[in-house]
Design a protein around this motif. Structure first.
Motif, PDB file in Angstrom:
ATOM      1  N   ASP A  59       0.841  -1.197   0.000  1.00 47.27           N
ATOM      2  CA  ASP A  59       0.000   0.000   0.000  1.00 47.27           C
ATOM      3  C   ASP A  59       0.882   1.257   0.000  1.00 47.27           C
ATOM      4  N   SER A  60       0.736   2.043  -1.052  1.00 48.43           N
ATOM      5  CA  SER A  60       1.625   3.203  -1.231  1.00 48.43           C
ATOM      6  C   SER A  60       1.583   4.170  -0.054  1.00 48.43           C
ATOM      7  N   THR A  61       0.411   4.445   0.482  1.00 49.25           N
ATOM      8  CA  THR A  61       0.325   5.409   1.580  1.00 49.25           C
ATOM      9  C   THR A  61       0.923   4.840   2.860  1.00 49.25           C
ATOM     10  N   ALA A  62       0.681   3.565   3.129  1.00 52.74           N
ATOM     11  CA  ALA A  62       1.288   2.939   4.302  1.00 52.74           C
ATOM     12  C   ALA A  62       2.811   2.946   4.181  1.00 52.74           C
ATOM     13  N   ILE A  63       3.306   2.695   2.976  1.00 53.35           N
ATOM     14  CA  ILE A  63       4.760   2.658   2.770  1.00 53.35           C
ATOM     15  C   ILE A  63       5.375   4.037   2.973  1.00 53.35           C
ATOM     16  N   ILE A  64       4.785   5.069   2.363  1.00 55.04           N
ATOM     17  CA  ILE A  64       5.411   6.393   2.503  1.00 55.04           C
ATOM     18  C   ILE A  64       5.254   6.930   3.923  1.00 55.04           C
ATOM     19  N   THR A  65       4.192   6.519   4.615  1.00 53.70           N
ATOM     20  CA  THR A  65       4.048   6.904   6.021  1.00 53.70           C
ATOM     21  C   THR A  65       5.152   6.242   6.843  1.00 53.70           C
ATOM     22  N   TYR A  66       5.394   4.969   6.593  1.00 49.78           N
ATOM     23  CA  TYR A  66       6.491   4.273   7.283  1.00 49.78           C
ATOM     24  C   TYR A  66       7.824   4.979   7.005  1.00 49.78           C
ATOM     25  N   LEU A  67       8.102   5.260   5.741  1.00 51.64           N
ATOM     26  CA  LEU A  67       9.382   5.895   5.381  1.00 51.64           C
ATOM     27  C   LEU A  67       9.528   7.250   6.069  1.00 51.64           C
ATOM     28  N   ALA A  68       8.462   8.037   6.057  1.00 53.91           N
ATOM     29  CA  ALA A  68       8.516   9.369   6.672  1.00 53.91           C
ATOM     30  C   ALA A  68       8.751   9.260   8.184  1.00 53.91           C
ATOM     31  N   ASP A  69       8.022   8.367   8.831  1.00 54.07           N
ATOM     32  CA  ASP A  69       8.200   8.194  10.277  1.00 54.07           C
ATOM     33  C   ASP A  69       9.585   7.634  10.592  1.00 54.07           C
ATOM     34  N   HIS A  70      10.014   6.650   9.823  1.00 55.72           N
ATOM     35  CA  HIS A  70      11.302   5.998  10.076  1.00 55.72           C
ATOM     36  C   HIS A  70      12.479   6.968   9.912  1.00 55.72           C
ATOM     37  N   HIS A  71      12.389   7.833   8.908  1.00 53.37           N
ATOM     38  CA  HIS A  71      13.477   8.776   8.627  1.00 53.37           C
ATOM     39  C   HIS A  71      13.241  10.152   9.249  1.00 53.37           C
ATOM     40  N   ASN A  72      12.112  10.302   9.956  1.00 57.28           N
ATOM     41  CA  ASN A  72      11.791  11.572  10.613  1.00 57.28           C
ATOM     42  C   ASN A  72      11.875  12.745   9.639  1.00 57.28           C
ATOM     43  N   ALA A  73      11.222  12.574   8.509  1.00 57.79           N
ATOM     44  CA  ALA A  73      11.198  13.607   7.470  1.00 57.79           C
ATOM     45  C   ALA A  73       9.902  13.447   6.671  1.00 57.79           C
ATOM     46  N   LEU A  74       9.525  14.475   5.941  1.00 59.65           N
ATOM     47  CA  LEU A  74       8.332  14.464   5.082  1.00 59.65           C
ATOM     48  C   LEU A  74       7.031  14.304   5.867  1.00 59.65           C
ATOM     49  N   THR A  75       7.081  14.562   7.162  1.00 57.84           N
ATOM     50  CA  THR A  75       5.898  14.391   7.993  1.00 57.84           C
ATOM     51  C   THR A  75       6.015  15.264   9.226  1.00 57.84           C
ATOM     52  N   LEU A  76       4.873  15.552   9.805  1.00 61.00           N
ATOM     53  CA  LEU A  76       4.858  16.219  11.095  1.00 61.00           C
ATOM     54  C   LEU A  76       4.858  15.149  12.181  1.00 61.00           C
TER      55      LEU A  76
END
Length: 195
Positions: A59-76
């Motif tokens: 799932d694209s949204t689950a994946i990019i959410t994981y990446l953003a959280d994991h790398h502490n970027a692209l997300t609040l």
């Protein structure tokens, strides 16, 4: 290193763009949906798939959410009001934009011919245009959905706007058209589109 499975013409582009924004190494296997290569990693044959340390994410949204959280970027930050607002925008785009476009695609080429209902498309175009107006009325003053900060919500929205243009829905709101052009000009987006 990450392994991304999915061709650029699919929602895998969202993941590839996030990986480019993050500047992390990855390899891409440009498998088509339901291909043998895709089914090897996801029984449904759906793409994208991201392989991380032997684990398979879908799932694209689950994946990019994981990446953003994991790398502490692209997300609040999770647990903040800003993150709740970001998630609200992301979910709105998925519910209102992605859903209308996917339904139109299903009735154009995905479903078996005898199951397609072409007459649904005008109502989907109307719904999409109405959703554009609603989104623009909620956007802040900055260049991104979250104001001054580029987030995964921008990746999902820009991808949907790309899809809307390609599907003949177009972008009717001038502010969204300007936003779309600015997002497509980001170096990471350009890099992600490259084959």
């Amino acid at each position: 290193m990450y392994t991304l499975i999915g061709a650029n013409q699919t929602r895998a582009l969202r993941v590839k763009w996030a990986l480019e924004e993050l500047g992390v190494p990855y390899t891409q296997l440009p498998a088509a949906p339901r291909s043998a290569e895709a089914r090897e990693h996801a029984p449904s044959g759906k793409v994208p798939v991201l392989i991380v340390d032997g684990a398979t994410l879908t799932d694209s949204t689950a994946i990019i959410t994981y990446l953003a959280d994991h790398h502490n970027a692209l997300t609040l930050k999770a647990g903040t009001l800003g993150r709740a607002r970001q998630d609200g925008f992301t979910n709105m785009v998925l519910d209102e934009f992605d859903a209308a476009l996917w339904t139109a695609a299903r009735h154009s080429f995905v479903l078996p011919e005898d199951k397609r209902v072409p007459d649904v498309k005008p109502s989907l175009r109307w719904e999409f245009a109405r959703s554009e107006e609603l989104l623009v009325s909620q956007m802040g003053d900055g260049p991104f959905l979250m104001g001054a900060e580029f987030t995964i919500a921008d990746i999902v929205l820009c991808h949907c706007l790309d899809w809307a243009v390609k599907a003949g829905f177009g972008v009717s709101q001038p502010r969204l058209a300007e936003y779309h052009a600015a997002m497509r000009a980001r170096p990471a987006h350009i890099a992600a589109r490259a084959e």
